[in-house]
Motif scaffolding. Structure first.
Motif, PDB file in Angstrom:
ATOM      1  N   SER B  40      -2.433  -8.707 -12.023  1.00  0.00           N
ATOM      2  CA  SER B  40      -2.631  -9.699 -13.073  1.00  0.00           C
ATOM      3  C   SER B  40      -2.072 -11.034 -12.615  1.00  0.00           C
ATOM      4  N   GLU B  44       3.556 -13.551 -17.318  1.00  0.00           N
ATOM      5  CA  GLU B  44       4.339 -12.462 -17.932  1.00  0.00           C
ATOM      6  C   GLU B  44       4.531 -11.314 -16.957  1.00  0.00           C
ATOM      7  N   PHE B  45       3.518 -11.041 -16.125  1.00  0.00           N
ATOM      8  CA  PHE B  45       3.657  -9.964 -15.134  1.00  0.00           C
ATOM      9  C   PHE B  45       4.361 -10.457 -13.874  1.00  0.00           C
TER      10      PHE B  45
END
Lengths: 213, 220
Positions: B40, B44-45
């Motif tokens: 991803s 956030e990842f």
């Protein structure tokens, strides 16, 4: 009395003696209870068929391989476990003589003989028939020429003990003669040479033949 | 042969074979690029995972470059010449490693700030990352060299070496990613850095000797 001492070559007491050596290779006994003595000024030639263990014996003396049993003495000192004393005086040329393909001829020699001037290296290359090749990368040279780079070290070293594994391989007639003359000069100066070869050696060399059975 | 002529020849050899170092760096770059593309690209990842991603890529790239460290020397017989040179083999191993460390880690440290932007690492965390790399990477090289020396005489030694050595990389990876994770949540990370330094120092004392023993066993 003092003058008599001065007349002697520096390493007159140099000798290599092997007693009761047992060498095993791939679960086969190559040397069983092998003994011999080689003194300063001698050329020892190890005789034996293919696969008899000539190269292996040289490697054991050099300390690259370990024997199963037996002792090796260098000038009276036991070097069976630690070859440091021998290594200080040793020049060993094996099947693969340690010539780096990415280096030029002169760089290869600079690495092994850092104390030599570039003139001395040029001179040695001239003797072994590599004059003008000093800047050529080693990988561009033939097998015989690469062999000659390694042999040029013999002209640049002050080591007393030479272990030469098939030094005449891939050399032409003239190269063989030059190398024989160098070996003779070295032993006359009090050096010690142990070599293996299938080639007939010149009569002027006093060769001591050692049979491997 | 002397220590200085050996050191000089190692620098020259690595310079002549720069494609090895370049390969390791390109590999490092590609592994890192796989994660935004494969999992991803979201912040956030990537932000929490960045330390782990970079450290795994570093470990693999180092392993790749260390694996072939003695190969050429073994094939052309110079490894035998080192054994009979009368010089102390662990010191030679250490000199060789130092040259390799500089050749791989310097360009890698230069690349890291650029890559860390891609993984949303901010500047404060970047310094921690670089510190972990400087403190931890010597251990990667030192541990890897034992494996390289052990497997140099094997024809398909690369995979075997990977399997032997990777488990020993775990502590280094755990503590360095731990330090980065701690820094990201604002906790102190000195402890992890100290342990990384300790691991590097410990391997510095053990690994050259063990590698020298392995080399002597391999030239048989």
């Amino acid at each position: 009395m003092i003058s008599a001492d001065l007349g002697k070559p520096l390493h007159s007491n140099l000798d290599l003696s092997i007693s009761g050596l047992v060498i095993e290779r791939s679960e086969r006994i190559l040397c069983d209870n092998f003994s011999c003595v080689v003194k300063a000024g001698e050329v020892a030639r190890i005789m034996g068929e293919n696969g008899a263990g000539k190269s292996t014996l040289l490697k054991v003396i050099a300390g690259i391989l370990q024997p199963l049993e037996g002792q090796i003495f260098f000038s009276g000192e036991d070097i069976s476990y630690h070859r440091d004393m021998l290594h200080r005086e040793l020049l060993y040329l094996g099947h693969h003589a340690g010539i780096k393909a990415v280096f030029s001829v002169a760089e290869n020699l600079n690495w092994y003989c850092p104390n030599q001037t570039s003139d001395a290296i040029e001179l040695a290359l001239d003797v072994v028939g590599l004059a003008g090749y000093s800047d050529t990368p080693a990988h561009q040279l033939s097998a015989g020429q690469q062999r000659r780079i390694a042999l040029a070290r013999l002209w640049l070293t002050d080591k007393k003990v030479w272990l030469l594994d098939e030094p005449f391989t891939a050399l032409d007639v003239k190269g063989v003669a030059v190398l024989e003359a160098k070996i003779k000069q070295h032993t006359d100066a009090g050096g010690l040479v142990i070599l293996t070869t299938h080639q007939a050696l010149d009569d002027s060399l006093s060769v001591k033949e050692i049979k491997l059975v | 042969m002397t220590y200085s002529s050996f050191f000089y020849s190692e620098i020259l050899a690595i310079f002549r074979r720069k494609q090895d170092a370049v390969n390791a760096l390109v590999f490092f770059l590609l592994v890192i690029t796989l994660f935004p593309l494969g999992v991803s690209p979201s912040k956030e990842f990537l932000q929490p995972a960045a330390g782990g991603i970079i450290w795994c890529a570093v470990a693999l790239a180092v392993l790749m470059s260390v694996e072939g460290m003695f190969k050429e020397d073994y094939n052309d017989g110079s490894l035998e010449q080192l054994v009979v040179s009368g010089l102390y083999l662990p010191v030679l191993v250490l000199l060789k490693l130092a040259v390799h460390w500089f050749a791989i880690m310097l360009p890698l440290l230069v690349l890291t700030p650029i890559l860390s932007q891609m993984l949303f690492i901010n500047w404060e965390i970047l310094w921690v990352l670089i510190l972990t790399l400087i403190l931890g990477s010597p251990a990667l090289f030192l541990i890897g060299t034992i494996g390289a020396a052990l497997t140099v005489s094997l024809r398909r030694g690369a995979v075997l070496m990977l399997l032997i050595i990777l488990p020993f990389y775990l502590p280094v990876i755990i503590f360095s990613t731990g330090a980065i994770a701690a820094a990201q949540v604002g906790q102190p990370y000195n402890g992890q850095l100290a342990i990384l330094g300790a691991i590097s120092l410990m391997t510095l004392t053990l690994s050259p000797i063990m590698a020298a023993v392995s080399i002597k066993a391999s030239v048989n």
